[in-house]
Design a protein around this motif. Structure first.
Motif, PDB file in Angstrom:
ATOM      1  N   GLY A   1      42.058  16.865   2.568  1.00 26.76           N
ATOM      2  CA  GLY A   1      42.377  15.707   1.742  1.00 26.76           C
ATOM      3  C   GLY A   1      41.180  14.851   1.392  1.00 26.76           C
ATOM      4  O   GLY A   1      41.280  13.624   1.337  1.00 26.76           O
ATOM      5  N   GLY A   2      40.029  15.484   1.181  1.00 18.82           N
ATOM      6  CA  GLY A   2      38.816  14.740   0.869  1.00 18.82           C
ATOM      7  C   GLY A   2      38.015  14.349   2.094  1.00 18.82           C
ATOM      8  O   GLY A   2      36.828  14.045   1.997  1.00 18.82           O
TER       9      GLY A   2
ATOM     10  N   GLU B   1      41.559   9.700  -1.575  1.00 21.98           N
ATOM     11  CA  GLU B   1      42.912  10.243  -1.392  1.00 21.98           C
ATOM     12  C   GLU B   1      43.605   9.586  -0.203  1.00 21.98           C
ATOM     13  O   GLU B   1      44.782   9.231  -0.277  1.00 21.98           O
TER      14      GLU B   1
ATOM     15  N   ALA C   1      46.897   7.043  -0.273  1.00 21.37           N
ATOM     16  CA  ALA C   1      48.100   7.359   0.511  1.00 21.37           C
ATOM     17  C   ALA C   1      48.466   6.238   1.468  1.00 21.37           C
ATOM     18  O   ALA C   1      49.652   6.019   1.760  1.00 21.37           O
TER      19      ALA C   1
ATOM     20  N   ARG D   1      34.319  10.901   0.609  1.00 16.53           N
ATOM     21  CA  ARG D   1      35.426  11.010  -0.362  1.00 16.53           C
ATOM     22  C   ARG D   1      36.718  10.557   0.310  1.00 16.53           C
ATOM     23  O   ARG D   1      37.507  11.364   0.783  1.00 16.53           O
TER      24      ARG D   1
END
Length: 508
Positions: free
Chosen positions: A309-310, A445, A449, A442
């Protein structure tokens, strides 16, 4: 278009692709010493001789051309005269090292069919032999390599795309140049790329980098096989060093290599718009052909990580290795907890700051040898100092001395610069770096969330880290207590740069 199914479940235990240790019997070692003492100096001398002959010839190909002429593909007599000579000398280098035969399976696609060849698995510098059946296809290389003897001349001869890893502008320029060449409709020669970006033991394929797939043009997958009784060629992050790999390879009577050209892969419209999807699907196709898993592992900043997820999750947790070192230095559970309490108290006080030197860390941990503290600093930073928050928030949950809810409450207090009970995206990045032990670049994401209307609270982050199907991996694998025996699993690994696991080491 959906991602290609690689035939392996998402929960499967993947083998560690960054470690390769050559296992030799006593008889093999004795034979290697006897043959190596004869073959190694002879073969290496011949290889060096052929390299030296190539050096001036490679320079002559572009000699006398202006910068404008050098920016175009070499044609005419400069190509038909020099290209075969360098090709023969390149083959002679590997022939002298014991690669007498190259078995080729399948058909190499021409330039119009596939402007780029993607090669995997990447095992060592000896993979460069693939350039012979690939007819010296153009490559992408680090600009720093142009200053190397012989190598710099060969890169100039090859008209390689050069990129500096330290300069973001250089990377942008290289991407633009790469796209221009791949979409030139045959104007530029075919290119060859190793999309894994670093070498592995071949037990799994790393996540492919998107560079070869950015232009959305067809690619031809190329598989490399070394069908030998003794696997000597591989050189990875840890285990057998490149000098050992070269010695044992050259000490063999001969070494086999098979280059397998798979059918050209033509991307769908969806893949053309999404280079990452394109790269993942080609990776899975090649993994299936090899009979190995396709993983989400990459080498990032010199550290083997899994991309989730990054997030970048280290395959070898700095926190676990820290606990291993502390246990080896005689610190029991009580001493470790006491040291962690001192760390968090120092962080909360704010008077002296959370950054400490190796000497201060040794005193805080009660270590008799400062070198252990230097080692621990190296696990988290690039110098002999460390942010105590990184040690505390990654190690404390493994010891079981603090639960996750309390841990996040403390983290919010220390990483929330503005106050107000909400973290910014940058602050979340710093917090996650502390929790897993390596920088996080990163985080978007996870932030999306866990945040609600640009507010990220303790409760929302706790919920995502414990219940989200993607991000709960962080909690399950990095933030839960482990038995002491579990923390010792990676305690004795040494990397090929001659030191223990260190964030400052760079990959190939």
């Amino acid at each position: 278009m959906e991602r290609i199914d690689d035939g392996y479940s998402a929960t499967q235990e993947y083998p560690h692709p960054f470690i390769h240790t050559m296992k030799l019997t006593r008889a093999q070692r004795i034979r290697g010493i006897i043959l190596g003492s004869i073959l190694f100096p002879l073969r290496v001398t011949l290889a060096v001789l052929f390299f030296l002959i190539m050096w001036p010839i490679a320079r002559l190909r572009l000699a006398g051309l202006s910068e404008e002429e050098r920016s175009k593909p070499v044609e005419g007599w400069r190509r038909w005269f020099y290209h075969p000579i360098i090709w023969l000398l390149s083959r002679a280098v590997f022939f002298s090292l014991g690669f007498y035969w190259i078995k080729v399976k399948g058909r190499r696609a021409n330039l119009k069919e596939a402007p780029v060849l993607v090669v995997a698995p990447h095992s060592s510098f000896l993979d460069m032999l693939v350039f012979c059946p690939a007819q010296l296809a153009t490559v992408v290389s680090r600009s720093e390599n142009t200053s190397l003897p012989v190598i710099g001349a060969l890169l100039e001869f090859n008209q390689s795309v050069l990129v500096s890893r330290k300069d973001p502008e250089s990377r942008k320029k290289a991407v633009a140049q790469l796209n221009e060449r791949l979409t030139s409709d045959g104007y530029w020669p075919q290119m060859l790329m190793f999309p894994e970006g670093t070498t592995t033991n071949g037990s799994a394929l790393l996540k492919f980098k998107p560079g070869a797939f950015l232009a959305g043009v067809p690619v031809q997958p190329v598989l490399l096989h070394y069908p030998n009784k003794l696997d000597t060629v591989r050189w990875t992050y840890k285990g057998t060093a490149w000098t050992e790999a070269l010695w044992h390879t050259v000490s063999q009577p001969y070494t086999n290599m098979t280059v397998e050209f798979l059918p050209v892969y033509n991307p769908s419209e969806e893949e053309k718009k999404d280079p990452n999807l394109y790269a993942d699907n080609v990776q899975r196709l090649m993994a299936r052909a090899l009979g190995v898993p396709a993983t989400d592992h990459v080498m990032e900043g010199g550290v083997p990580v899994s991309k989730v997820g990054g997030l970048s999750l280290p395959l070898e947790s700095p926190a676990r290795e820290t606990l291993t070192l502390l246990h080896k230095n005689g610190l029991g559970a009580h001493e470790v907890q006491t040291a962690l309490d001192r760390m968090i108290d120092r962080c909360r006080s704010g008077a002296q700051g959370a950054k400490v030197s190796a000497e201060e860390l040794a005193s805080m941990l009660g270590l008799s040898h400062q070198q252990t503290a230097v080692h621990i600093c190296g696990l988290y930073s690039k110098d002999d100092s460390v942010d105590l928050r990184h040690i505390y928030f990654s190690v404390a949950p493994l010891t079981g001395c603090v639960d996750l809810k309390t841990l996040l409450h403390s983290a919010f207090t220390l990483f929330n610069r503005e106050g107000g009970g909400s973290l910014s995206e940058r602050e979340l990045s710093d917090l996650m770096e502390a929790l897993v032990g390596i920088p996080q670049h990163r985080i978007a994401e996870l932030y999306a969330a866990a945040s609600d209307q640009n507010r990220l609270t303790e409760e929302s982050l706790l919920r995502v880290l414990t219940a989200h199907p993607t991000f709960q991996k962080v909690t399950k694998e990095y933030l839960r207590p482990e038995e002491a025996a579990g923390t010792l699993s990676n305690g004795r690994s040494v990397n090929n740069n001659g030191s223990v696991y260190n964030n400052s080491k760079k990959s190939e």
